[in-house]
Every structure is written in C-alpha cells, then in structure tokens.
Design a protein around this motif. Structure first.
Motif, PDB file in Angstrom:
ATOM      1  N   UNK A 172       6.651  -3.000  31.852  1.00 18.75           N
ATOM      2  CA  UNK A 172       7.065  -2.051  31.070  1.00 18.75           C
ATOM      3  C   UNK A 172       7.588  -2.731  29.820  1.00 18.75           C
ATOM      4  N   UNK A 173       7.720  -3.999  29.922  1.00 15.22           N
ATOM      5  CA  UNK A 173       8.439  -4.875  28.713  1.00 15.22           C
ATOM      6  C   UNK A 173       7.412  -4.578  27.348  1.00 15.22           C
ATOM      7  N   UNK A 174       6.186  -4.914  27.363  1.00 16.73           N
ATOM      8  CA  UNK A 174       5.325  -4.970  26.289  1.00 16.73           C
ATOM      9  C   UNK A 174       5.192  -3.426  25.543  1.00 16.73           C
ATOM     10  N   UNK A 175       5.073  -2.413  26.520  1.00 22.29           N
ATOM     11  CA  UNK A 175       5.048  -1.223  26.104  1.00 22.29           C
ATOM     12  C   UNK A 175       6.585  -0.669  25.339  1.00 22.29           C
ATOM     13  N   UNK A 176       7.700  -1.213  25.992  1.00 22.06           N
ATOM     14  CA  UNK A 176       8.570  -0.809  25.387  1.00 22.06           C
ATOM     15  C   UNK A 176       9.061  -1.515  24.170  1.00 22.06           C
ATOM     16  N   UNK A 177       8.573  -2.743  23.996  1.00 15.40           N
ATOM     17  CA  UNK A 177       8.860  -3.480  22.912  1.00 15.40           C
ATOM     18  C   UNK A 177       7.874  -2.914  21.554  1.00 15.40           C
ATOM     19  N   UNK A 178       6.366  -2.532  22.143  1.00 15.85           N
ATOM     20  CA  UNK A 178       5.895  -1.856  20.796  1.00 15.85           C
ATOM     21  C   UNK A 178       6.391  -0.808  20.519  1.00 15.85           C
ATOM     22  N   UNK A 179       6.755   0.045  21.188  1.00 19.53           N
ATOM     23  CA  UNK A 179       7.638   1.369  20.830  1.00 19.53           C
ATOM     24  C   UNK A 179       8.858   0.904  19.974  1.00 19.53           C
ATOM     25  N   UNK A 180       9.684   0.009  20.489  1.00 22.33           N
ATOM     26  CA  UNK A 180      10.839  -0.259  19.637  1.00 22.33           C
ATOM     27  C   UNK A 180      10.334  -0.960  18.125  1.00 22.33           C
ATOM     28  N   UNK A 181       9.377  -1.779  18.458  1.00 20.95           N
ATOM     29  CA  UNK A 181       9.090  -2.368  16.930  1.00 20.95           C
ATOM     30  C   UNK A 181       8.360  -1.660  15.988  1.00 20.95           C
ATOM     31  N   UNK A 182       7.352  -0.672  16.559  1.00 19.59           N
ATOM     32  CA  UNK A 182       6.536   0.153  15.621  1.00 19.59           C
ATOM     33  C   UNK A 182       6.790   1.432  15.796  1.00 19.59           C
ATOM     34  N   UNK A 183       7.644   1.985  16.410  1.00 22.15           N
ATOM     35  CA  UNK A 183       8.022   3.536  16.286  1.00 22.15           C
ATOM     36  C   UNK A 183       9.477   3.600  15.814  1.00 22.15           C
ATOM     37  N   UNK A 184      10.258   3.151  17.029  1.00 19.81           N
ATOM     38  CA  UNK A 184      11.781   3.357  16.643  1.00 19.81           C
ATOM     39  C   UNK A 184      12.293   2.727  15.709  1.00 19.81           C
ATOM     40  N   UNK A 185      12.139   1.423  15.298  1.00 20.38           N
ATOM     41  CA  UNK A 185      12.550   0.474  14.420  1.00 20.38           C
ATOM     42  C   UNK A 185      12.100   1.287  12.815  1.00 20.38           C
ATOM     43  N   UNK A 186      11.152   1.542  12.634  1.00 16.09           N
ATOM     44  CA  UNK A 186      10.816   2.020  11.310  1.00 16.09           C
ATOM     45  C   UNK A 186      11.245   3.281  11.000  1.00 16.09           C
ATOM     46  N   UNK A 187      11.401   4.206  12.156  1.00 15.45           N
ATOM     47  CA  UNK A 187      12.086   5.336  11.955  1.00 15.45           C
ATOM     48  C   UNK A 187      13.802   5.385  11.565  1.00 15.45           C
ATOM     49  N   UNK A 188      14.533   4.460  12.315  1.00 13.72           N
ATOM     50  CA  UNK A 188      15.716   4.049  11.715  1.00 13.72           C
ATOM     51  C   UNK A 188      15.800   3.359  10.425  1.00 13.72           C
ATOM     52  N   UNK A 189      14.990   2.636  10.017  1.00 13.48           N
ATOM     53  CA  UNK A 189      14.696   2.049   8.548  1.00 13.48           C
ATOM     54  C   UNK A 189      14.515   3.200   7.557  1.00 13.48           C
TER      55      UNK A 189
END
Length: 288
Positions: A7-24
């Motif tokens: 699950x690491x790659x999937x969660x990593x991609x979600x954090x990097x490309x979805x959650x982080x841009x939204x918080x930014x």
C-alpha cells in the motif's frame, strides 16, 4: 510488512499528488501571488473580493443549472435502458449494450470535438436534421449564441455518461430475485409498476452512488466546457472550475492566490452538495 509495502506506493502517490497540493492551496488562498514575484500575505482579502465578484456567481449559476439537469437525465435514461435490456428479450441486446457503452471508450476531448461538429452552423448534423424535418434555421451556430450555448453543453455530457451507468444498473438489476417479478406479473403489474415499485427501490443504494458521482463530476468538471466553448460566448457558459483555471493559467494574467480561494469555494460547494444528497437520498436500501 507486506501490506505496508503493497500500500505504500499508493498512499505515497495520494499524499504527494492529492493531499499535499490541496493543503498547499489553502495556504495559497491567503496570498497575492502571480507565480513569479515574491508572494504577499493578504489574509482573507481574496475571499472578501470573491464575495463581490459577479463572475464567480455567474459561473456558480451555470454549475447549478448543469447539476440539476445532467445527473437526473443520465440516471433516468440509464435506468430505463438498463431495465429494457435486462427484462425485455431482444435478440440484439448484447449489440445494444456495446453501442450504449461506446461513448465511454472515447476520451472527454474526443466527445467534445465530435459534438462541435454536431453543433456546427454550416456543416453541423443538428441543423441538417432540423432542415430534414422542415425546420430550416439557416447557419445557426448553437455554441456561438448566448441563448443556446449553455443548453448545448447538456447533450454531450448525457451522451457520454449514459453508457457507463447502464452497465452499472444492469449488474445491479441482475442480482434482484426473479421471484419478485413473477409474483408481480401474476398480480397484473405493468413494466412501469415493476420498475418503480421493485427495481428502483432495490437498487437505490447503487442509484444514490451514481447520482453522487454525477453531481460532483458536474460541479468540478470543466474539460468539455473548455473544448466546446471555453466559457463563451461572453461568459455565458463559464463554470467555477474553468474560471479558476483561467485565473491561474489564463493568457491575460496569473493570480494563483485568488484562483486558490475560488478553489476553496468550490471545495465548500462540493461538500455542501454531498451533505444535501445525504439529506435527500439517505444511504439505506429496501428489502422485501
């Protein structure tokens, strides 16, 4: 350990490309920044300016219009066609399923380009069909008139979405016990009665998910509008997502801070739409 590695790659991609841009984006919404110069903190000024921005409210009105027309049409047409394909014995039903699903094989860009030819004033299919039935309107360009442009966005969205939900509803209907319909037939129930009283209530959780996806997709979507009209003519088809996109990446100016504030406004609308749907269509099924 294996689950973490899987699950690491999937969660990593979600954090990097979805959650982080939204918080930014939340941080950007508090800035005045064109992407090049030094950003300046302005607090809630972008949100205050947005309240008085008539273009935001005009775009929101277009979003609401599309939201109350496209999802109901897609769901209604998909339910009827799925019911016919499941409970009517047609020799070519398998071919019809493929034909109905065909638009979903095409990309959004291709669908939009196809419909630009349909609406074309000189060589368009729609004008040719109207002329064939005796309604000659000349070289009327449907996407170039403020009176018709917003309404012309609805058929491409419906045509492109029906096929997918037909397949979803067919699978849901196939799981309904045949004994329920046999009992209803013995009692003299028509196809309309069977569909309204048996089929739709039993697959309502699936219908609800379909309505939710369609509502949210209509509110945040902009691809077809961008290709068909780019918000024109004179802003008569502008939507929130397209307005935000043009604010950030338009040719005239770049205002990432204000565009991010509009994005936060769109996020609040999406959450409100989800809560409204939960109120109108509770997530519970019907059992017989």
């Amino acid at each position: 350990m294996f689950i973490a590695l899987s699950l690491g790659p999937a969660y990593g991609g979600y954090l990097l490309f979805t959650l982080y841009p939204n918080v930014l984006s939340v941080y950007y919404s508090l800035l005045e920044w064109d992407g090049m110069s030094e950003p300046r903190f302005v607090g809630l000024d972008n949100f205050v300016a947005m309240v008085g921005d008539k273009y935001v409210w005009r775009a929101l009105g277009h979003n609401v219009l599309l939201m109350v027309t496209i999802p109901p049409l897609v769901v209604l047409i998909s339910l009827v066609l799925a019911y016919v394909l499941v409970y009517k014995s047609y020799k070519g039903s398998s071919v019809l399923k493929v034909l109905f699903f065909f638009p979903n094989v095409l990309s959004t860009v291709v669908i939009a380009l196809l419909w630009t030819f349909v609406y074309d004033g000189q060589f368009g299919l729609l004008n040719a069909l109207l002329e064939a039935v005796g309604l000659n309107i000349g070289h009327f360009y449907w996407l170039g008139d403020e009176r018709t442009a917003i309404w012309a966005l609805i058929p491409p969205a419906v045509w492109g979405g029906v096929g997918f939900y037909i397949v979803i509803f067919i699978n849901a209907m196939s799981a309904i016990p045949k004994s329920l319909y046999e009992t209803a037939i013995l009692e003299g129930a028509t196809h309309t009665t069977r569909m309204v009283k048996i089929t739709v209530p039993l697959i309502m959780p699936v219908v609800r998910v379909g309505v939710l996806f369609l509502m949210l997709g209509t509110l945040k979507g902009m691809e077809q509008v961008l290709i068909l009209t780019n918000g024109g003519p004179s802003g008569s088809t502008d939507v929130i997502a397209l307005y935000m996109f043009n604010l950030a990446f338009g040719t005239d100016y770049h205002n990432y801070g204000y565009a991010s504030a509009v994005g936060m406004f769109l996020f609040a609308i999406l959450v409100s739409a989800k809560l409204l749907l939960d109120k109108l269509m509770p997530n519970r099924g019907v059992e017989y």
